[in-house]
Motif scaffolding. Structure first.
Motif, mmCIF file in Angstrom:
data_model
loop_
_atom_site.group_PDB
_atom_site.id
_atom_site.type_symbol
_atom_site.label_atom_id
_atom_site.label_comp_id
_atom_site.label_asym_id
_atom_site.label_seq_id
_atom_site.Cartn_x
_atom_site.Cartn_y
_atom_site.Cartn_z
ATOM 1 N N MET A 59 3.144 -0.505 4.454
ATOM 2 C CA MET A 59 3.692 -0.032 3.460
ATOM 3 C C MET A 59 4.101 -1.403 2.311
ATOM 4 O O MET A 59 4.284 -1.388 1.202
ATOM 5 N N SER A 118 4.502 5.351 3.040
ATOM 6 C CA SER A 118 3.309 4.808 2.545
ATOM 7 C C SER A 118 2.172 5.934 2.515
ATOM 8 O O SER A 118 1.669 4.828 1.947
ATOM 9 N N GLY A 237 -1.325 -1.288 3.164
ATOM 10 C CA GLY A 237 -0.655 -0.234 3.633
ATOM 11 C C GLY A 237 -1.524 1.555 4.602
ATOM 12 O O GLY A 237 -0.597 1.824 4.377
#
Lengths: 345, 301
Positions: A59, A118, A237
């Protein structure tokens, strides 16, 4: 790997990379990717030294990438280095916020909470189409590099140079951090946190510090990757990507900062080899490699390389270790082998 | 948001929660016995769904009886899930038993990567489903909205039966009591003469079957594509983290909370649908760091 050899080997490696990038333009992108993965894995190595694994650190790569992307898009004419700085700043800021509550947790909860956060960001990046461009990603114009307007090939070579400098410099700095007293506290978190608290050191504060450092490193890697492609996607991510970073950190080993880059090189080699020969099974190959590494070399490649010279000449930076004795109980940094308890990487 | 929508959302939410609960049960059991989150559990879910779909497709020309098909779902789940779970424990995790839990977690992650590719090799990446089974069980009308019996009654019923069955097993059967003992303290259990290795294998087989059952039950409702297992495992982790690790009743409540809130949000703020479980988890963990129903554990120095 004796110490005088490390700077020499690194210098030779960087020179080789730059020459290779000069001769074969098609090698530039894979080389940049390799170094960026190494930087990201270095961030995870910082946490790994405290015995923590984050399954959501990609992330920060996405935040760094989107930070860079937004800057380049909404402030046209911004220089590549400023764009990069904006990305790193964004991930550092977010890392500091997350660190404030994630550092309460250890082990599985730590890893999975990062994963949860995330996943939220990944979903938002994919859904908020108006701002992030959805799953197609955010495209932006190639910025100037130090005021120079470069074409594609030149820009890639400049990026390669920049990444090589950053990787070397940050690798050195992070290794300095590892042997500093702040870095040694991280090892103490891994071996016995309760004892650490008894001598008056806040494990949470130390871990938060390391967490922000790791967010910065991964964010920088993400911003660099985004700059190199002029594109950032939510995919950067995704949790599988986080897993890859963890994989590289484990593969390289956490005993020395150079491990992250060795791990990244091996990882890229496996990936390229698998893509050429086993197109449908590269993930399987990575999985099997990971199992083999954890089984045969839980300390990673660096751990393997270090073992022999250490046995012959123990405590080669004993002076530093001795200096740290007053802040940290004797932890396993200079007495590798991980035999004193079940924790071994 | 009118009443019909609320009704629709709650039925959706409850059937989704039932699937989540089945997967979370397996996860939380393994976590109790081994202290490890089994990331490969998501693959067991996917394997359960895919193999049930294959078995149903093979059965369709031979029989038209609905009970046989329902039975096929359970058989596929028990055989595939149980065997894979056992294989994971015996063939892999047993060799990493004394390692750091984080390394064990990574081993299950590696197993997940391998299984994910294996699944793609066997079933390809085209969507697979078995929609006609859900239609066969008929529909029922509630407040002017037509629901499928499968979704309204069958799936939640199976989840509740699994819950009751597991509670009974853990409290009243010998094997179940042994599992509880090993969860409580492995060393003492071994000293009392319990074969902890056998209990571990049994737990994995049971958990694998439950996870695969979740997959098998969902294959008549959704189509399976690669990557679904990953999504399910992450969501069901959110469930057991919200509940507190090792809490079975807690997992039931947390699964309902997460399933319902997710189904409601679809109608109000569709962008937030995927995010909802994690938002719930983060919100709960901020207030109660070890989950809603966690019990205090002794600190070992």
């Amino acid at each position: 790997m004796r110490r005088p050899l490390v700077p020499l080997a690194v210098a030779a490696g960087v020179a080789l990379l730059l020459v290779a990038g000069w001769i074969w333009p098609s090698a530039r992108v894979p080389l940049i990717t390799f170094l960026c993965y190494g930087l990201a894995a270095l961030g995870l190595t910082v946490l790994l030294r405290a015995g923590q694994v984050s399954f959501g650190h990609a992330m920060y790569a996405a935040i760094g990438g989107y930070g860079a992307g937004f800057t380049a898009r909404y402030f046209p004419g911004t220089d590549a280095l400023v764009v990069l700085g904006a990305g790193v700043l964004a991930s550092a800021a977010f890392g500091a916020i997350v660190a404030a509550f994630v550092t309460r947790y250890r082990g599985i909860f730590f890893g999975m909470l990062n994963l949860g956060i995330s996943m939220v960001l990944f979903a938002l990046a994919g859904k908020l189409y108006a701002w992030t461009g959805g799953t197609d990603g955010l495209r932006f114009e190639r910025p100037t590099f130090l005021g120079m307007v470069l074409d594609r090939g030149e820009f890639e070579y400049a990026m390669l140079g920049l990444v090589a400098v950053l990787a070397t410099g940050l690798g050195w700095l992070v290794q300095r951090y590892f042997v500093s007293s702040a870095g040694q506290v991280m090892l103490a978190i891994r071996s016995n946190e309760t004892r650490l608290e008894y001598i008056g050191v806040s494990a949470r504060a130390a871990l938060a510090q390391g967490y922000v450092l790791s967010a910065v490193l991964v964010g920088l890697a993400g911003a660099l990757l985004a700059l190199e492609q002029n594109l950032v996607t939510p995919e950067s991510g995704y949790w599988i990507r986080s897993g890859e970073y963890v994989f590289i950190a484990i593969l390289g080993g956490s005993a020395h900062a150079v491990g992250a880059f060795i791990g990244a090189a091996v990882f890229e080699a496996i990936k390229l080899g698998a893509a050429a020969y086993f197109t449908n099974a590269w993930q399987m190959l990575l999985g099997l490699t990971l199992i083999a590494v954890i089984f045969f070399a839980p300390q990673g490649i660096v751990g393997c390389l270090r073992r022999t010279p250490k046995a012959r000449a123990p405590l080669d930076h004993g002076a530093k270790a001795a200096k740290d004795q007053d802040t940290v109980p004797a932890t396993g940094h200079t007495t590798k082998g991980g035999s004193h308890d079940s924790l071994s990487y | 948001m009118d009443l019909n929508l609320i009704l629709l959302a709650s039925v959706d939410g409850v059937s989704y929660a039932s699937l989540l609960f089945l997967i979370s049960l397996g996860l939380t059991l393994i976590c109790g016995v081994f202290g490890v989150i089994n990331v490969a559990h998501g693959s067991l879910y996917a394997f359960g769904g895919y193999s049930a779909a294959t078995l149903l497709a093979w059965l369709t020309p031979h029989t038209s009886s609905t009970p046989v098909m329902i039975l096929a779902l359970f058989v596929a789940a028990a055989v595939v899930g149980g065997a894979l779970g056992m294989l994971l424990e015996r063939g892999l995790l047993r060799f990493f038993q004394d390692r750091d839990p984080i390394l064990q977690l990574l081993v299950t992650f590696a197993a997940f990567m391998v299984l994910e590719d294996l699944q793609r090799m066997i079933w390809g990446s085209t969507p697979v489903s078995a929609g006609d089974l859900a239609g066969r069980m008929g529909t029922v009308e509630l407040g002017g909205v037509t629901f499928m019996n499968y979704q309204l009654l069958f799936v939640p019923g199976v989840a509740l039966a699994a819950y009751a069955g597991l509670q009974f097993l853990l409290r009243h059967s010998l094997a179940g009591r042994q599992i509880v003992t090993v969860i409580h303290n492995r060393e003492v259990a071994t000293a009392l003469g319990i074969n902890a290795a056998r209990v571990g294998t049994l737990t994995f087989a049971l958990a694998g079957a439950l996870g695969a059952l979740g997959g098998a039950l969902s294959v008549p409702m959704t189509s399976f594509v690669p990557g679904l297992g990953a999504e399910m495992i992450v969501t069901s982790f959110a469930v057991i983290a919200t509940a507190g690790l090792g809490q079975i009743t807690g997992a039931l409540i947390a699964a309902l909370l997460i399933g319902l809130s997710r189904a409601m949000v679809v109608y109000v703020l569709p962008e937030l649908e995927v995010v909802m479980p994690y938002l719930m988890m983060v919100a709960v963990l901020l207030v109660r760091p070890h989950g809603l129903f966690s019990v205090t554990a002794a600190r070992r120095i």
